[in-house]
Motif scaffolding. Structure first.
Motif, PDB file in Angstrom:
ATOM      1  N   SER A   1       4.518  -6.451  -1.884  1.00 46.35           N
ATOM      2  CA  SER A   1       4.942  -7.775  -1.472  1.00 46.35           C
ATOM      3  C   SER A   1       4.253  -8.090  -0.161  1.00 46.35           C
ATOM      4  N   ALA A   2       4.207  -9.355   0.152  1.00 45.55           N
ATOM      5  CA  ALA A   2       3.544  -9.777   1.383  1.00 45.55           C
ATOM      6  C   ALA A   2       4.212 -11.026   1.893  1.00 45.55           C
ATOM      7  N   SER A   3       3.960 -11.329   3.144  1.00 44.67           N
ATOM      8  CA  SER A   3       4.413 -12.594   3.687  1.00 44.67           C
ATOM      9  C   SER A   3       3.364 -13.079   4.655  1.00 44.67           C
ATOM     10  N   VAL A   4       3.188 -14.385   4.667  1.00 45.32           N
ATOM     11  CA  VAL A   4       2.143 -14.979   5.476  1.00 45.32           C
ATOM     12  C   VAL A   4       2.667 -16.256   6.102  1.00 45.32           C
ATOM     13  N   ASN A   5       2.377 -16.451   7.380  1.00 38.72           N
ATOM     14  CA  ASN A   5       2.709 -17.693   8.056  1.00 38.72           C
ATOM     15  C   ASN A   5       1.506 -18.608   7.898  1.00 38.72           C
ATOM     16  N   VAL A   6       1.693 -19.740   7.195  1.00 43.00           N
ATOM     17  CA  VAL A   6       0.568 -20.602   6.873  1.00 43.00           C
ATOM     18  C   VAL A   6       0.365 -21.753   7.842  1.00 43.00           C
ATOM     19  N   GLY A   7       1.315 -22.031   8.721  1.00 39.57           N
ATOM     20  CA  GLY A   7       1.121 -22.998   9.794  1.00 39.57           C
ATOM     21  C   GLY A   7       1.024 -24.456   9.395  1.00 39.57           C
ATOM     22  N   THR A   8       1.718 -24.893   8.345  1.00 40.56           N
ATOM     23  CA  THR A   8       1.730 -26.306   7.971  1.00 40.56           C
ATOM     24  C   THR A   8       3.159 -26.749   7.690  1.00 40.56           C
ATOM     25  N   SER A   9       3.394 -28.069   7.630  1.00 37.35           N
ATOM     26  CA  SER A   9       4.739 -28.561   7.354  1.00 37.35           C
ATOM     27  C   SER A   9       5.103 -28.358   5.881  1.00 37.35           C
ATOM     28  N   THR A  10       4.140 -28.432   4.994  1.00 36.37           N
ATOM     29  CA  THR A  10       4.350 -28.121   3.586  1.00 36.37           C
ATOM     30  C   THR A  10       3.619 -26.818   3.326  1.00 36.37           C
ATOM     31  N   PRO A  11       4.361 -25.713   3.256  1.00 40.13           N
ATOM     32  CA  PRO A  11       3.693 -24.418   3.111  1.00 40.13           C
ATOM     33  C   PRO A  11       2.797 -24.343   1.886  1.00 40.13           C
ATOM     34  N   LYS A  12       1.577 -23.947   2.111  1.00 45.41           N
ATOM     35  CA  LYS A  12       0.610 -23.743   1.041  1.00 45.41           C
ATOM     36  C   LYS A  12      -0.422 -22.760   1.577  1.00 45.41           C
ATOM     37  N   MET A  13      -0.809 -21.810   0.747  1.00 43.83           N
ATOM     38  CA  MET A  13      -1.817 -20.837   1.142  1.00 43.83           C
ATOM     39  C   MET A  13      -3.062 -21.054   0.303  1.00 43.83           C
ATOM     40  N   SER A  14      -4.216 -21.053   0.944  1.00 45.58           N
ATOM     41  CA  SER A  14      -5.469 -21.256   0.211  1.00 45.58           C
ATOM     42  C   SER A  14      -5.712 -20.097  -0.751  1.00 45.58           C
ATOM     43  N   ALA A  15      -6.419 -20.393  -1.821  1.00 48.02           N
ATOM     44  CA  ALA A  15      -6.746 -19.373  -2.828  1.00 48.02           C
ATOM     45  C   ALA A  15      -7.537 -18.225  -2.197  1.00 48.02           C
ATOM     46  N   ASP A  16      -8.455 -18.533  -1.276  1.00 45.74           N
ATOM     47  CA  ASP A  16      -9.258 -17.491  -0.630  1.00 45.74           C
ATOM     48  C   ASP A  16      -8.398 -16.566   0.229  1.00 45.74           C
ATOM     49  N   LYS A  17      -7.496 -17.150   0.998  1.00 42.63           N
ATOM     50  CA  LYS A  17      -6.617 -16.345   1.851  1.00 42.63           C
ATOM     51  C   LYS A  17      -5.697 -15.485   0.988  1.00 42.63           C
ATOM     52  N   LEU A  18      -5.174 -16.064  -0.099  1.00 38.16           N
ATOM     53  CA  LEU A  18      -4.319 -15.323  -1.020  1.00 38.16           C
ATOM     54  C   LEU A  18      -5.077 -14.140  -1.614  1.00 38.16           C
ATOM     55  N   ALA A  19      -6.309 -14.358  -2.053  1.00 39.15           N
ATOM     56  CA  ALA A  19      -7.120 -13.285  -2.641  1.00 39.15           C
ATOM     57  C   ALA A  19      -7.339 -12.156  -1.638  1.00 39.15           C
ATOM     58  N   THR A  20      -7.598 -12.515  -0.387  1.00 38.28           N
ATOM     59  CA  THR A  20      -7.806 -11.506   0.659  1.00 38.28           C
ATOM     60  C   THR A  20      -6.547 -10.670   0.875  1.00 38.28           C
ATOM     61  N   ILE A  21      -5.405 -11.337   0.950  1.00 42.33           N
ATOM     62  CA  ILE A  21      -4.145 -10.618   1.185  1.00 42.33           C
ATOM     63  C   ILE A  21      -3.788  -9.733  -0.001  1.00 42.33           C
ATOM     64  N   VAL A  22      -3.956 -10.238  -1.220  1.00 40.58           N
ATOM     65  CA  VAL A  22      -3.671  -9.437  -2.414  1.00 40.58           C
ATOM     66  C   VAL A  22      -4.565  -8.202  -2.431  1.00 40.58           C
ATOM     67  N   ALA A  23      -5.845  -8.355  -2.147  1.00 35.27           N
ATOM     68  CA  ALA A  23      -6.779  -7.218  -2.122  1.00 35.27           C
ATOM     69  C   ALA A  23      -6.351  -6.197  -1.075  1.00 35.27           C
ATOM     70  N   GLU A  24      -5.975  -6.671   0.118  1.00 32.40           N
ATOM     71  CA  GLU A  24      -5.546  -5.762   1.188  1.00 32.40           C
ATOM     72  C   GLU A  24      -4.284  -5.005   0.804  1.00 32.40           C
ATOM     73  N   LYS A  25      -3.321  -5.694   0.204  1.00 36.84           N
ATOM     74  CA  LYS A  25      -2.066  -5.050  -0.189  1.00 36.84           C
ATOM     75  C   LYS A  25      -2.291  -4.021  -1.289  1.00 36.84           C
ATOM     76  N   LEU A  26      -3.097  -4.366  -2.289  1.00 33.83           N
ATOM     77  CA  LEU A  26      -3.372  -3.403  -3.360  1.00 33.83           C
ATOM     78  C   LEU A  26      -4.118  -2.189  -2.821  1.00 33.83           C
ATOM     79  N   ALA A  27      -5.083  -2.404  -1.937  1.00 31.81           N
ATOM     80  CA  ALA A  27      -5.836  -1.292  -1.348  1.00 31.81           C
ATOM     81  C   ALA A  27      -4.911  -0.382  -0.547  1.00 31.81           C
ATOM     82  N   ALA A  28      -4.035  -0.967   0.247  1.00 31.64           N
ATOM     83  CA  ALA A  28      -3.108  -0.174   1.058  1.00 31.64           C
ATOM     84  C   ALA A  28      -2.118   0.591   0.184  1.00 31.64           C
ATOM     85  N   THR A  29      -1.648  -0.050  -0.867  1.00 29.55           N
ATOM     86  CA  THR A  29      -0.687   0.579  -1.775  1.00 29.55           C
ATOM     87  C   THR A  29      -1.290   1.777  -2.484  1.00 29.55           C
TER      88      THR A  29
END
Length: 117
Positions: free
Chosen positions: A26-54
């Motif tokens: 699982s992960a959590s990210v502060n996206v810094g907008t009034s309507t939370p949305k995470m870019s596809a690129d940022k999501l891909a980076t976080i997913v890759a980092e979490k899977l690698a760490a796991t």
């Protein structure tokens, strides 16, 4: 020889999938907008980092097709691509949103798809 490399890659991807399922990334990210949305690129980076760490493995190649909306229950499907071209689906599901922070779970499929010929 191609079959043995494909089998090895599928085996590695299956191990990643099983490990990710057992650990329950699982992960959590502060996206810094009034309507939370995470870019596809940022999501891909976080997913890759979490899977690698796991899995205590190098960061895999992950692509996500769309931005992740910060609404509980929202899901998207990302794709892990191995060096030989075989792929493994990865589901990302928003579990909670706290202000601008999106919390989500990551679940890899159990079976990899072989590389296209």
């Amino acid at each position: 020889m191609t079959t043995s490399r494909l089998s090895a890659a599928t085996s590695i991807l299956s191990t990643v999938a099983v490990g990710a399922l057992l650990v329950g990334c699982s992960a959590s990210v502060n996206v810094g907008t009034s309507t939370p949305k995470m870019s596809a690129d940022k999501l891909a980076t976080i997913v890759a980092e979490k899977l690698a760490a796991t899995m205590n493995q190098p960061k895999p190649n992950i692509t996500c097709p769309e931005d992740l909306a910060g609404k509980v229950g929202t899901t998207t499907r990302c794709k892990l691509t191995a060096k030989d071209g075989s792929t493994l689906g990865v589901t990302v599901k928003v579990t909670s949103v706290q202000g601008e922070q999106i919390n989500f779970d990551i679940k890899a499929d159990e079976t990899a798809s072989p590389a296209a010929n």
